[in-house]
Every structure is written in structure tokens, then in C-alpha cells.
Design a protein around this motif. Structure first.
Motif, PDB file in Angstrom:
ATOM      1  N   ALA A 252       2.277  -1.916   3.403  1.00  0.00           N
ATOM      2  CA  ALA A 252       2.151  -0.661   2.647  1.00  0.00           C
ATOM      3  C   ALA A 252       0.689  -0.244   2.559  1.00  0.00           C
ATOM      4  N   ASP A 253      -0.177  -1.209   2.279  1.00  0.00           N
ATOM      5  CA  ASP A 253      -1.616  -0.909   2.186  1.00  0.00           C
ATOM      6  C   ASP A 253      -2.143  -0.426   3.535  1.00  0.00           C
ATOM      7  N   GLN A 255      -0.599   0.949   5.972  1.00  0.00           N
ATOM      8  CA  GLN A 255      -0.058   2.253   6.378  1.00  0.00           C
ATOM      9  C   GLN A 255      -0.421   3.372   5.407  1.00  0.00           C
ATOM     10  N   ILE A 257       0.584   3.859   2.359  1.00  0.00           N
ATOM     11  CA  ILE A 257       1.696   4.339   1.528  1.00  0.00           C
ATOM     12  C   ILE A 257       1.201   4.450   0.089  1.00  0.00           C
ATOM     13  N   GLY A 261       6.061   7.001  -2.810  1.00  0.00           N
ATOM     14  CA  GLY A 261       6.581   6.305  -1.640  1.00  0.00           C
ATOM     15  C   GLY A 261       6.520   4.797  -1.739  1.00  0.00           C
ATOM     16  N   VAL A 262       5.707   4.277  -2.661  1.00  0.00           N
ATOM     17  CA  VAL A 262       5.432   2.837  -2.658  1.00  0.00           C
ATOM     18  C   VAL A 262       6.690   2.016  -2.947  1.00  0.00           C
ATOM     19  N   PHE A 265       9.393   2.130  -0.188  1.00  0.00           N
ATOM     20  CA  PHE A 265       8.921   1.428   1.008  1.00  0.00           C
ATOM     21  C   PHE A 265       9.048  -0.083   0.827  1.00  0.00           C
ATOM     22  N   ARG A 269      11.458  -2.617   3.006  1.00  0.00           N
ATOM     23  CA  ARG A 269      10.883  -3.682   3.837  1.00  0.00           C
ATOM     24  C   ARG A 269      11.424  -5.051   3.411  1.00  0.00           C
TER      25      ARG A 269
END
Ligand code: PSU
Ligand code: MN
Length: 302
Positions: A252-253, A255, A257, A261-262, A265, A269
């Protein structure tokens, strides 16, 4: 001025009979689980509430109205809809005013439940302080809402993707009672024990209802968080998940995000990294929360 509320026939009947009602959120349907498990789970959770002696009110925004209770056709449409807005306190009025379709998070569901005079709400787990919040300032609006709106929220603690010590610190600062149900430890969503003690413990739904009433009698704003551990047989040990959570967070970091959205996501995942195990556990815990919420709601009936 009339509020833009539409009660489903089932909820309207429950209201006129004075039956116990449990609010349910819709972001877990649109952003928290994939189709078709999201729809199957939403139906199962509603049935769990009914079998535990209360009436379910799944909440969502459609066509300029807050729907308190959805028909099965509405539930099915929402579960398959694309580009549904994820609504928190900040977005609720804009979505209503513009006629958009929106799913309510914990914060927005609490606001809508309170407008409909519903006092108990079951979810999976609340949002909280994200890991790295000292840099990103990513703290869920759910925490602030618990300090402002008088609804008792039953969740399986906070998701283990969060920084749980910081989440508990913020809840304490905001004056939110965090009540572990039936055990001393604060649960961590997919796991029963976060390794952190809960600030409060109650073992009976009647006590939780009495505490909710007492808060109102004292004029204290806000609700309560009931942290109900996932059933033993459905639990995923925290140590199993820890490296996968770290991997998902690193992705996440990398990309970039951010914002709303966090949480979706990270949930998606973890579903992939655990080959579906987190989804199976998530379904078990939200059903368990629905049953406890229904018991509390019965004790809160006027
Ligand atoms: N619980 C679940 N799945 C979810 C959520 C909760 O089991 O998808 C949602 C809730 O709607 C909660 C939201 O309010 O995630 C938190 O999002 P954020 O971290 O962006 O505030
Ligand atoms: Mn956030």
C-alpha cells in the motif's frame, strides 16, 4: 423539515410494534468483501439478527434518501453495484443532495441509525488509527463518531491492519467506553487477543444496555464500542497474519494508496495472501457480532 429517511416495510413494522432493531452497515458489502460472498454474508447476518430476536436494518443511501432497512432486491443491487461511494460523516450530505448511491461506513451508519432512533449497530470491526499515522495522519472518522453519536457499536475490536495501541489511546482521549465482551483482552478482528488489555469488560448484554442508558442519563454524548472476540473455531492466530499484514501495508505504501482506499486495499490483499482465510473469518465474526447486538437491542427496548 422532514428527514430524508425511508424505512423498509420490515423496519417500519418493527418500529410500530416497538420491536428490537439492529442497524447494519453497507460499506462491508460494497468495499469490504467480494461479490458474491458480500451478498451471501449480508443475508446471513440479517437472518442472524432475526433468529436472535431483533429486526435488521441495513443502511445505505440511494435516490436522495437514507434507506433504513433494504429489501432483498435492493441488497442484491447494492452488492453488485460498481462505483458506489464510501460514505463517512464528511460525504453523507453531498451524496444525498446529489442523488448518488452510497454505502455507509461505521461513522455514517451511526449517524443514520441515530436519526432513525436505533441504538445498537453490528459491524465487523471499526476503523481506527492506521500504522504510520504519525506521518499520514490517517485516523478513521469512526473514532470521532463514537465520541459524538449515541449508538452502541458491536465489532470484533479493530482490524489488525491498524495500530491497535494508538487506536485505544485515541478512543480513551475521546472518552469512548471500549468494552470487551466476555474476556479481559481487546480482540484484534481475525484473532481473539490483540495482546492488549481492554479498558473495560462486561459479560452480559443486559449490563451493556444498562451502561448505554446510563451514559444518556448522564448527558454524556457518544456511544460505546463493544469488542466481541471472533469465535474460537474461526480465529486466525495473530502470529500467522502478522507477516502478511506487513507485506500488504508495504505494498500500500509503495503504491501510494491513501485516504478511503487504504482499508479496502488492505482487506483485499489479505484475502489474496491468505487464500480466502481472512474472508471466512470475517464472515464468522460479523455474524457473531450480529447475534450479540440483537441481545443488547432487546435489553434496550423502551
Ligand atoms: N468492517 C469490516 N469490513 C469493512 C469495514 C468494517 O469487516 O470493510 C469498513 C467499515 O465501514 C469501516 C471502514 O467504517 O471499513 C473504515 O474505513 P476507514 O479506515 O477508511 O475509515
Ligand atoms: Mn482513513
Amino acid at each position: 423539515m422532514t428527514l430524508p429517511l425511508i424505512l423498509s416495510p420490515e423496519v417500519a413494522a418493527a418500529k410500530s410494534e416497538g420491536a428490537a432493531i439492529v442497524a447494519l452497515e453497507s460499506t462491508i458489502i460494497t468495499h469490504g468483501m467480494p461479490y458474491p460472498q458480500n451478498l451471501e454474508t449480508a443475508r446471513l447476518v440479517e437472518d442472524d439478527v432475526r433468529q436472535s430476536g431483533a429486526v435488521p436494518a441495513t443502511i445505505a443511501v440511494m435516490d436522495h434518501a437514507i434507506h433504513i432497512g433494504l429489501t432483498d432486491a435492493q441488497l442484491e443491487a447494492l452488492a453488485q453495484a460498481k462505483n458506489v461511494a464510501k460514505l463517512s460523516r464528511a460525504d453523507l450530505a453531498v451524496c444525498l443532495a446529489t442523488g448518488g448511491t452510497g454505502a455507509t461506513t461505521v461513522a455514517a451508519t451511526m449517524i443514520c441509525a441515530h436519526l432513525a432512533d436505533i441504538h445498537v449497530f453490528a459491524t465487523g470491526g471499526i476503523g481506527g488509527v492506521h500504522k504510520g499515522a504519525e506521518e499520514t495522519f490517517d485516523i478513521s472518522a469512526d473514532l470521532q463518531e463514537l465520541s459524538a453519536t449515541p449508538v452502541t457499536v458491536v465489532g470484533a475490536g479493530a482490524k489488525a491492519i491498524l495500530d491497535l495501541p494508538k487506536t485505544l489511546e485515541v478512543l480513551e482521549t475521546l472518552g469512548v467506553p471500549v468494552i470487551a465482551y466476555g474476556q479481559p483482552a481487546f480482540p484484534a478482528f481475525w484473532s481473539r487477543d490483540s495482546g492488549l488489555p481492554a479498558p473495560l469488560q462486561l459479560d452480559e448484554p443486559a449490563q451493556i444496555a444498562a451502561a448505554h442508558k446510563m451514559r444518556g442519563d448522564l448527558g454524556l454524548p457518544g456511544g460505546q464500542l463493544v469488542a466481541n472476540p471472533i469465535p474460537h473455531e474461526a480465529e486466525i492466530p495473530a502470529a500467522t497474519l502478522a507477516p502478511m499484514i506487513a507485506q500488504a501495508q508495504a505494498e500500500a505504501d509503495a503504491q501510494g494508496i491513501a485516504g478511503k482506499g487504504v482499508t479496502p486495499f488492505l482487506l483485499q490483499r489479505l484475502f489474496e495472501l491468505t487464500e480466502g482465510a481472512t474472508l471466512t473469518a470475517n464472515i464468522a465474526l460479523v455474524r457473531n457480532n450480529a447475534r450479540v447486538a440483537a441481545q443488547i437491542a432487546q435489553h434496550l427496548r423502551a
